[in-house]
Motif scaffolding. Sequence first.
Motif, PDB file in Angstrom:
ATOM      1  N   GLU A  80      20.769  13.786  -6.408  1.00  0.00           N
ATOM      2  CA  GLU A  80      20.912  12.974  -7.737  1.00  0.00           C
ATOM      3  C   GLU A  80      21.920  11.800  -7.590  1.00  0.00           C
ATOM      4  OE1 GLU A  80      23.731  14.499 -11.049  1.00  0.00           O
ATOM      5  OE2 GLU A  80      21.786  15.102 -11.557  1.00  0.00           O
ATOM      6  N   SER A  81      21.616  10.592  -7.670  1.00  0.00           N
ATOM      7  CA  SER A  81      22.499   9.518  -7.600  1.00  0.00           C
ATOM      8  C   SER A  81      23.385   9.545  -8.532  1.00  0.00           C
ATOM      9  CB  SER A  81      21.555   8.247  -7.552  1.00  0.00           C
ATOM     10  OG  SER A  81      22.548   7.185  -7.235  1.00  0.00           O
ATOM     11  N   GLY A  82      24.762   9.896  -8.140  1.00  0.00           N
ATOM     12  CA  GLY A  82      25.761   9.813  -8.951  1.00  0.00           C
ATOM     13  C   GLY A  82      26.488   8.554  -9.199  1.00  0.00           C
ATOM     14  N   GLU A  83      27.801   8.406  -8.996  1.00  0.00           N
ATOM     15  CA  GLU A  83      28.784   7.239  -9.177  1.00  0.00           C
ATOM     16  C   GLU A  83      28.287   6.274  -8.354  1.00  0.00           C
ATOM     17  OE1 GLU A  83      33.031   8.096  -8.795  1.00  0.00           O
ATOM     18  OE2 GLU A  83      32.277  10.089  -8.314  1.00  0.00           O
ATOM     19  N   VAL A  84      28.562   5.207  -8.548  1.00  0.00           N
ATOM     20  CA  VAL A  84      28.548   3.929  -7.461  1.00  0.00           C
ATOM     21  C   VAL A  84      30.010   3.366  -8.137  1.00  0.00           C
ATOM     22  CG1 VAL A  84      27.719   1.789  -7.150  1.00  0.00           C
ATOM     23  CG2 VAL A  84      26.141   3.573  -7.723  1.00  0.00           C
ATOM     24  N   VAL A  85      30.833   3.256  -6.951  1.00  0.00           N
ATOM     25  CA  VAL A  85      32.134   2.685  -6.985  1.00  0.00           C
ATOM     26  C   VAL A  85      32.228   1.338  -6.350  1.00  0.00           C
ATOM     27  CG1 VAL A  85      34.815   3.028  -6.656  1.00  0.00           C
ATOM     28  CG2 VAL A  85      33.183   5.181  -7.382  1.00  0.00           C
ATOM     29  N   MET A  86      32.648   0.223  -6.898  1.00  0.00           N
ATOM     30  CA  MET A  86      32.485  -1.099  -6.212  1.00  0.00           C
ATOM     31  C   MET A  86      34.071  -1.937  -6.460  1.00  0.00           C
ATOM     32  SD  MET A  86      28.760  -2.058  -7.405  1.00  0.00           S
ATOM     33  CE  MET A  86      28.742  -3.625  -6.074  1.00  0.00           C
TER      34      MET A  86
END
Length: 108
Positions: A80-86
């Motif tokens: 499951e693709s969770g958070e993306v932090v950028m």
Amino acid sequence: MLDVMAGEGHDGEHEHARGRHLHVLVPPVLAVEILSPSSRRTDLVAKPDVLARFGCRHYWVVDPQTPGIRVYRLVGDADESGEVVMGEATFEVREPFEVSFRLSDLTR
């Protein structure tokens, strides 16, 4: 090939055309991939599926150009693709271990 792997369960090393190669016998606790233009599609599409089938519960994909991190977690039988932090944000997770750092520090 992975850039970073945390865990146990390899049966030794041998030289591979692209460098050191590990024979992995059990899923790593964490796999980390550093994106490069030549492997971007593989790292974001194929590897999450392969690692999920192998039983790797945590997979992080680091994009040093953005900078950014995409977190995948094994849920049931699928990643499951969770958070993306950028950008200037702080990356914080508690599993598979607690870690926190600013993404902008990746490029220093």
